[in-house]
Write a protein that holds these residues in place. Structure first.
Motif, PDB file in Angstrom:
ATOM      1  N   PHE A   1      -4.552  -8.831 -10.581  1.00 29.96           N
ATOM      2  CA  PHE A   1      -3.433  -8.246  -9.845  1.00 29.96           C
ATOM      3  C   PHE A   1      -3.549  -8.680  -8.386  1.00 29.96           C
ATOM      4  CE2 PHE A   1      -1.950  -5.304 -13.088  1.00 29.96           C
ATOM      5  CZ  PHE A   1      -3.029  -5.319 -13.951  1.00 29.96           C
TER       6      PHE A   1
ATOM      7  N   ARG B   1      25.766  -6.816   1.283  1.00 31.39           N
ATOM      8  CA  ARG B   1      24.429  -7.354   1.055  1.00 31.39           C
ATOM      9  C   ARG B   1      23.389  -6.515   1.811  1.00 31.39           C
ATOM     10  NH1 ARG B   1      20.232  -9.743   2.619  1.00 31.39           N
ATOM     11  NH2 ARG B   1      19.130 -11.044   1.114  1.00 31.39           N
TER      12      ARG B   1
ATOM     13  N   PRO C   1       8.618  -3.129   1.837  1.00 35.31           N
ATOM     14  CA  PRO C   1       7.945  -2.277   0.839  1.00 35.31           C
ATOM     15  C   PRO C   1       6.888  -3.030   0.023  1.00 35.31           C
ATOM     16  CG  PRO C   1      10.201  -2.767   0.162  1.00 35.31           C
ATOM     17  CD  PRO C   1      10.056  -3.251   1.590  1.00 35.31           C
TER      18      PRO C   1
ATOM     19  N   ARG D   1      11.707 -13.981 -15.900  1.00 33.82           N
ATOM     20  CA  ARG D   1      10.334 -14.463 -16.080  1.00 33.82           C
ATOM     21  C   ARG D   1       9.739 -13.672 -17.250  1.00 33.82           C
ATOM     22  NH1 ARG D   1       5.371 -13.780 -11.815  1.00 33.82           N
ATOM     23  NH2 ARG D   1       3.813 -14.711 -13.180  1.00 33.82           N
TER      24      ARG D   1
ATOM     25  N   ALA E   1      20.466  -4.390   0.050  1.00 35.94           N
ATOM     26  CA  ALA E   1      19.091  -4.875   0.281  1.00 35.94           C
ATOM     27  C   ALA E   1      18.163  -3.721   0.642  1.00 35.94           C
ATOM     28  CB  ALA E   1      19.074  -5.927   1.388  1.00 35.94           C
ATOM     29  N   LEU E   2      18.723  -2.678   1.243  1.00 31.28           N
ATOM     30  CA  LEU E   2      17.913  -1.520   1.644  1.00 31.28           C
ATOM     31  C   LEU E   2      17.611  -0.598   0.475  1.00 31.28           C
ATOM     32  CD1 LEU E   2      19.630  -0.656   5.047  1.00 31.28           C
ATOM     33  CD2 LEU E   2      17.407  -1.746   4.665  1.00 31.28           C
TER      34      LEU E   2
ATOM     35  N   LEU F   1      12.956  -7.342   3.681  1.00 29.40           N
ATOM     36  CA  LEU F   1      14.228  -7.173   2.970  1.00 29.40           C
ATOM     37  C   LEU F   1      15.406  -7.584   3.832  1.00 29.40           C
ATOM     38  CD1 LEU F   1      13.685  -3.842   1.050  1.00 29.40           C
ATOM     39  CD2 LEU F   1      13.541  -6.177   0.201  1.00 29.40           C
ATOM     40  N   LEU F   2      15.274  -7.470   5.130  1.00 27.87           N
ATOM     41  CA  LEU F   2      16.367  -7.866   6.035  1.00 27.87           C
ATOM     42  C   LEU F   2      15.774  -8.692   7.170  1.00 27.87           C
ATOM     43  CD1 LEU F   2      18.536  -4.642   6.483  1.00 27.87           C
ATOM     44  CD2 LEU F   2      19.083  -6.671   5.152  1.00 27.87           C
TER      45      LEU F   2
ATOM     46  N   ARG G   1       8.106   2.292  12.398  1.00 26.39           N
ATOM     47  CA  ARG G   1       8.488   2.828  11.099  1.00 26.39           C
ATOM     48  C   ARG G   1       9.606   1.999  10.476  1.00 26.39           C
ATOM     49  NH1 ARG G   1      11.695   5.193   8.011  1.00 26.39           N
ATOM     50  NH2 ARG G   1      10.879   6.484   6.348  1.00 26.39           N
ATOM     51  N   ARG G   2      10.629   1.706  11.293  1.00 24.11           N
ATOM     52  CA  ARG G   2      11.776   0.966  10.785  1.00 24.11           C
ATOM     53  C   ARG G   2      11.352  -0.411  10.276  1.00 24.11           C
ATOM     54  NH1 ARG G   2      15.728  -2.675  11.935  1.00 24.11           N
ATOM     55  NH2 ARG G   2      14.650  -3.420  13.770  1.00 24.11           N
TER      56      ARG G   2
ATOM     57  N   LEU H   1      15.787   2.811   1.898  1.00 18.28           N
ATOM     58  CA  LEU H   1      14.596   2.651   2.737  1.00 18.28           C
ATOM     59  C   LEU H   1      14.856   3.051   4.176  1.00 18.28           C
ATOM     60  CD1 LEU H   1      13.103  -0.688   1.423  1.00 18.28           C
ATOM     61  CD2 LEU H   1      12.405   1.645   0.910  1.00 18.28           C
ATOM     62  N   LEU H   2      16.102   2.937   4.627  1.00 15.18           N
ATOM     63  CA  LEU H   2      16.444   3.327   5.993  1.00 15.18           C
ATOM     64  C   LEU H   2      17.733   4.135   5.959  1.00 15.18           C
ATOM     65  CD1 LEU H   2      15.913   0.118   8.128  1.00 15.18           C
ATOM     66  CD2 LEU H   2      14.455   2.124   8.040  1.00 15.18           C
TER      67      LEU H   2
ATOM     68  N   GLN I   1       7.776  -5.648 -13.682  1.00 13.77           N
ATOM     69  CA  GLN I   1       7.111  -6.088 -12.435  1.00 13.77           C
ATOM     70  C   GLN I   1       7.539  -7.508 -12.088  1.00 13.77           C
ATOM     71  OE1 GLN I   1       4.576  -8.510 -11.609  1.00 13.77           O
ATOM     72  NE2 GLN I   1       4.782  -7.781  -9.497  1.00 13.77           N
TER      73      GLN I   1
ATOM     74  N   ALA J   1       9.269  -0.144   7.076  1.00 16.72           N
ATOM     75  CA  ALA J   1      10.073   0.341   5.944  1.00 16.72           C
ATOM     76  C   ALA J   1      10.794  -0.813   5.260  1.00 16.72           C
ATOM     77  CB  ALA J   1      11.084   1.387   6.408  1.00 16.72           C
ATOM     78  N   LEU J   2      11.100  -1.860   6.044  1.00 20.96           N
ATOM     79  CA  LEU J   2      11.811  -3.015   5.484  1.00 20.96           C
ATOM     80  C   LEU J   2      10.889  -3.940   4.696  1.00 20.96           C
ATOM     81  CD1 LEU J   2      14.139  -3.879   8.500  1.00 20.96           C
ATOM     82  CD2 LEU J   2      14.762  -2.808   6.323  1.00 20.96           C
TER      83      LEU J   2
ATOM     84  N   GLN K   1       2.417   1.114 -10.298  1.00 22.71           N
ATOM     85  CA  GLN K   1       3.813   1.564 -10.352  1.00 22.71           C
ATOM     86  C   GLN K   1       3.933   2.987  -9.815  1.00 22.71           C
ATOM     87  OE1 GLN K   1       5.657   3.982 -12.265  1.00 22.71           O
ATOM     88  NE2 GLN K   1       7.474   3.262 -11.178  1.00 22.71           N
ATOM     89  N   ARG K   2       2.957   3.817 -10.120  1.00 23.15           N
ATOM     90  CA  ARG K   2       3.029   5.220  -9.701  1.00 23.15           C
ATOM     91  C   ARG K   2       2.608   5.432  -8.252  1.00 23.15           C
ATOM     92  NH1 ARG K   2       0.868   8.209 -15.290  1.00 23.15           N
ATOM     93  NH2 ARG K   2       2.870   7.976 -16.366  1.00 23.15           N
TER      94      ARG K   2
ATOM     95  N   VAL L   1       2.512  -4.471  -6.035  1.00 25.03           N
ATOM     96  CA  VAL L   1       2.062  -5.624  -6.836  1.00 25.03           C
ATOM     97  C   VAL L   1       2.923  -6.846  -6.518  1.00 25.03           C
ATOM     98  CG1 VAL L   1       1.726  -6.528  -9.162  1.00 25.03           C
ATOM     99  CG2 VAL L   1       1.265  -4.116  -8.686  1.00 25.03           C
ATOM    100  N   LEU L   2       2.278  -7.921  -6.093  1.00 31.29           N
ATOM    101  CA  LEU L   2       2.991  -9.172  -5.827  1.00 31.29           C
ATOM    102  C   LEU L   2       3.003 -10.076  -7.050  1.00 31.29           C
ATOM    103  CD1 LEU L   2       1.689 -10.022  -2.240  1.00 31.29           C
ATOM    104  CD2 LEU L   2       3.588  -8.524  -2.933  1.00 31.29           C
ATOM    105  N   ASP L   3       1.933 -10.034  -7.851  1.00 28.42           N
ATOM    106  CA  ASP L   3       1.913 -10.817  -9.090  1.00 28.42           C
ATOM    107  C   ASP L   3       0.813 -10.300 -10.001  1.00 28.42           C
ATOM    108  OD1 ASP L   3       2.985 -12.840 -10.738  1.00 28.42           O
ATOM    109  OD2 ASP L   3       1.300 -14.155 -10.299  1.00 28.42           O
TER     110      ASP L   3
END
Lengths: 269, 269
Positions: B120, A183, B190, A158, A187-188, B268-269, B183-184, A268-269, A60, B187-188, B60-61, B68-70
């Motif tokens: 969490f 990239r 997650p 980490r 990234a996707l 992500l983009l 959606r697009r 993802l796309l 994680q 989706a970027l 995770q599942r 989870v960010l941290d």
């Protein structure tokens, strides 16, 4: 980790995942590159339950090198990513680790898979290589029939509980004009390492000689090409070596677990 | 979970995350929508260490509802996502759970945060709403000054150890011509629930009446609009209710933890 020559496309490419796993279960012990085209291959790391939280938290906290595709219950050698498969027999070759040292490379670990073993399936860069190739981005190691170049960096992951270790990266030379597209495409696909972690100057991440990778083989870098570094699924094995849990089982490098999942499921796309 | 009216943009929007957390630490107990514009807000779920593996594996599942960010170390109320913050005091309001039942909604949980508590931080749809809004996609609940509509679905999450429960979704009406773009864009992202889990027919996921959400408020759906359903960060609270761990602390709905991270870091983009 020695030389693993990806095989040229052959009859294996059209094998179904179940056919591939059956061949490995029957004793075929070859690298899985080129097998079951379009299906997702995964890194395996299995540890006693006592270490499972540390491994899951390490993943994680370091999602680029350790993107988790599935985690099994204690002692359960099965995964919904490949119904009918047995994780103890269906990889072509395994590595067995005791106190952080490699002690065996068997083709079956049924006798070693205790009731408390928890298996982690980790995404593999094979998945994004097909996408890069389809976009016309060259894959030098495939062209040269070699294993990808991998390097231990000066960047620590980490830590998580007792688990710690360096980030390991794979390197692919990419023509400068295609770096942005490489990239973007990767990234996707965060479930298979995602975007590069570094582009250009190897020394900036502690790599002194691209011609001497820590794992895999060196590849040619041509004029106008830039070394592009992605987080690598060998990172958890490096963490095992650094952190020395009493016992662990992993895949042997290049000898992956072939799931039923399609590579496209991780875009993802 | 009652009515949480997002506040109109006000002086809070320009607050730094540290200023916002200081205000909450000093006793300001209001919803966090509209505070510290552009900074990532997170859901909190803290459980005794004995339950931490189940929570992490459940996440995770079920990565869409539980990104989870941290994760903190046992007893540690700090996170690198907000250096200097204290998770026991810096949210405006908490919920305390015993055996799956809500027992208190205090503004400080310092006295309840034992040495074995593991926290969490889970991504929140506030992060993607800014992106949707910037793309001209209407956010009806904001227009109407209401909380987003949330529904318990008929889809079970994949269980993990002792933890199980239904998928909870949030719904936003989107003009049909903008559904693909919504959606697009999501989706970027997650790490903040990603792409919609369902578009259209509410009955297909077990929702019988869009006008009667299980949490939050109903919103108007206009002609030509399609209900679009995203996985929701209330899902882990629903799992607490269903699975009844002996003790847990969460944020109160809408009263999030404001991190220093920028929303853009999760695109992500």
């Amino acid at each position: 980790m020695g030389t693993i020559a990806p095989r040229p496309p052959g009859p294996q490419a059209s094998a179904t995942p179940a056919e591939a796993r059956a061949a490995f279960r029957a004793g075929t012990a070859v690298p899985t590159a080129g097998w079951a085209d379009g299906r997702t291959q995964a890194n395996l790391i299995a540890v006693p339950q006592d270490w499972a939280y540390d491994v899951l938290l390490f993943a994680q906290r370091n999602p680029q090198p350790c993107p988790v595709l599935d985690v099994t219950g204690p002692g359960v050698p099965h995964t919904p990513l490949a119904p009918g498969a047995d994780l103890r027999t269906d990889l072509p070759r395994y590595r067995v680790w005791e106190d952080g040292r490699l002690v065996a490379e068997p083709t079956d670990v049924t006798g070693l898979w205790g009731d408390d073993m928890v298996a982690f399936l980790i995404g593999c860069s094979f998945t994004f290589e097909a996408t890069l190739s389809a976009a016309g981005i060259p894959l030098r190691h495939i062209e040269q029939g070699r294993n990808v170049s991998m390097y231990v960096t000066n960047r620590p992951c980490r830590p998580a509980g007792r688990l710690h270790g360096p980030l390991v990266v794979s390197m692919r030379p990419v023509p400068a004009r295609q770096v942005a597209e490489a990239r973007r495409l990767t990234a996707l696909m965060p479930a298979v390492h995602g975007a590069p972690v570094h582009v250009g100057d190897p020394a900036a991440i502690g790599i002194t000689d691209l011609g001497a990778p820590d794992f895999g083989d060196p590849v040619e870098i041509r004029s106008g090409e830039v070394p592009v570094f992605w987080a690598c699924g060998v990172t958890p094995q490096a963490a095992l070596m650094a952190s020395a849990p009493p016992f662990a089982i992993t895949h042997a490098p290049g000898h992956m677990f072939i799931t039923d999942a399609r590579d496209s499921a991780y875009r993802l796309l």
